[in-house]
Scaffold this motif. Structure first.
Motif, PDB file in Angstrom:
ATOM      1  N   ARG A 177       0.895  -1.160   0.000  1.00 62.01           N
ATOM      2  CA  ARG A 177       0.000   0.000   0.000  1.00 62.01           C
ATOM      3  C   ARG A 177       0.926   1.201   0.000  1.00 62.01           C
ATOM      4  O   ARG A 177       1.548   1.496   1.016  1.00 62.01           O
ATOM      5  CB  ARG A 177      -0.895   0.027   1.245  1.00 62.01           C
ATOM      6  CG  ARG A 177      -1.918  -1.085   1.318  1.00 62.01           C
ATOM      7  CD  ARG A 177      -3.251  -0.615   0.738  1.00 62.01           C
ATOM      8  NE  ARG A 177      -4.202  -1.696   0.642  1.00 62.01           N
ATOM      9  CZ  ARG A 177      -5.321  -1.776   1.343  1.00 62.01           C
ATOM     10  NH1 ARG A 177      -5.622  -0.843   2.214  1.00 62.01           N
ATOM     11  NH2 ARG A 177      -6.131  -2.787   1.158  1.00 62.01           N
ATOM     12  N   ALA A 179      -1.842 -10.064   2.788  1.00 61.72           N
ATOM     13  CA  ALA A 179      -3.274 -10.278   2.928  1.00 61.72           C
ATOM     14  C   ALA A 179      -3.516 -11.717   3.353  1.00 61.72           C
ATOM     15  O   ALA A 179      -2.902 -12.641   2.817  1.00 61.72           O
ATOM     16  CB  ALA A 179      -3.995  -9.996   1.610  1.00 61.72           C
ATOM     17  N   LYS A 232      -8.871 -12.260   3.304  1.00 61.07           N
ATOM     18  CA  LYS A 232      -8.221 -11.158   2.575  1.00 61.07           C
ATOM     19  C   LYS A 232      -8.035  -9.870   3.377  1.00 61.07           C
ATOM     20  O   LYS A 232      -7.865  -8.817   2.803  1.00 61.07           O
ATOM     21  CB  LYS A 232      -8.950 -10.851   1.258  1.00 61.07           C
ATOM     22  CG  LYS A 232      -9.208 -12.062   0.379  1.00 61.07           C
ATOM     23  CD  LYS A 232      -7.947 -12.794   0.008  1.00 61.07           C
ATOM     24  CE  LYS A 232      -8.215 -13.927  -0.955  1.00 61.07           C
ATOM     25  NZ  LYS A 232      -8.119 -15.249  -0.386  1.00 61.07           N
ATOM     26  N   GLN A 233      -8.036  -9.950   4.732  1.00 57.39           N
ATOM     27  CA  GLN A 233      -7.668  -8.757   5.497  1.00 57.39           C
ATOM     28  C   GLN A 233      -6.218  -8.429   5.159  1.00 57.39           C
ATOM     29  O   GLN A 233      -5.380  -9.325   5.052  1.00 57.39           O
ATOM     30  CB  GLN A 233      -7.793  -8.995   7.011  1.00 57.39           C
ATOM     31  CG  GLN A 233      -9.189  -9.112   7.513  1.00 57.39           C
ATOM     32  CD  GLN A 233      -9.674 -10.552   7.545  1.00 57.39           C
ATOM     33  OE1 GLN A 233      -9.022 -11.470   7.051  1.00 57.39           O
ATOM     34  NE2 GLN A 233     -10.846 -10.755   8.117  1.00 57.39           N
ATOM     35  N   CYS A 261      -3.907  -3.553  10.601  1.00 56.21           N
ATOM     36  CA  CYS A 261      -4.813  -4.080   9.587  1.00 56.21           C
ATOM     37  C   CYS A 261      -5.480  -2.913   8.877  1.00 56.21           C
ATOM     38  O   CYS A 261      -6.124  -2.076   9.505  1.00 56.21           O
ATOM     39  CB  CYS A 261      -5.866  -4.978  10.230  1.00 56.21           C
ATOM     40  SG  CYS A 261      -6.974  -5.736   9.026  1.00 56.21           S
ATOM     41  N   THR A 291      -7.863  -3.154   6.597  1.00 59.79           N
ATOM     42  CA  THR A 291      -9.261  -3.411   6.256  1.00 59.79           C
ATOM     43  C   THR A 291     -10.169  -3.590   7.468  1.00 59.79           C
ATOM     44  O   THR A 291     -11.387  -3.553   7.322  1.00 59.79           O
ATOM     45  CB  THR A 291      -9.364  -4.662   5.356  1.00 59.79           C
ATOM     46  OG1 THR A 291      -8.674  -5.742   5.979  1.00 59.79           O
ATOM     47  CG2 THR A 291      -8.750  -4.383   3.992  1.00 59.79           C
ATOM     48  N   ASP A 292      -9.591  -3.803   8.664  1.00 58.20           N
ATOM     49  CA  ASP A 292     -10.375  -3.939   9.889  1.00 58.20           C
ATOM     50  C   ASP A 292      -9.534  -3.447  11.059  1.00 58.20           C
ATOM     51  O   ASP A 292      -8.693  -4.183  11.578  1.00 58.20           O
ATOM     52  CB  ASP A 292     -10.789  -5.397  10.100  1.00 58.20           C
ATOM     53  CG  ASP A 292     -11.703  -5.583  11.297  1.00 58.20           C
ATOM     54  OD1 ASP A 292     -11.824  -4.655  12.135  1.00 58.20           O
ATOM     55  OD2 ASP A 292     -12.298  -6.664  11.409  1.00 58.20           O
TER      56      ASP A 292
END
Length: 116
Positions: free
Chosen positions: A68, A75, A80-81, A90, A92-93
């Motif tokens: 990123r 991931a 796929k987190q 993390c 995504t969460d």
């Protein structure tokens, strides 16, 4: 009277850096811990807990390596987190985080720092 607890750390030799293929993870048993080793560049290797923080399944070495921006990521292969390899954050969460370990290369050998 205040007491302090001193955390003991030790550098443990894991493998030769050349044993790791760039862009892929491998799992190593270091002490009693399953640690995922991810080589992203010639001398740039990350170590994270092999257990997925979301499911506790031992799968992170099989995760998808990427980035990123300039931050290397992995991931989870299950849900796929996406985790920052350096910090364990993390993306995504925010409730999840991946345990990370410091690494160093000494004489071509990868060493991982474990706490007592």
């Amino acid at each position: 009277m205040t007491s302090t607890i001193e955390l003991m750390t030790a550098w443990v030799r894991a493998c030769a850096v050349s044993d790791l293929e760039p862009g892929w993870g491998e799992v190593a048993l270091i002490g009693a811990r399953q640690v995922a080793l991810i080589r992203v560049a010639e001398q740039e290797v990350y170590a994270v807990d092999h257990h997925d923080p979301h499911t506790s399944a031992p799968v992170m070495a099989r995760g998808i390596v990427g980035s990123r921006g300039d931050r290397p990521t992995i991931a989870s292969p299950l849900h796929k987190q996406v985790y920052d390899l350096g910090t364990g954050e993390c993306f995504t969460d925010p409730a999840l985080s991946l345990r990370t370990y410091r690494t160093r290369v000494v004489g071509g050998m990868l060493e991982v720092e474990l706490d007592g």
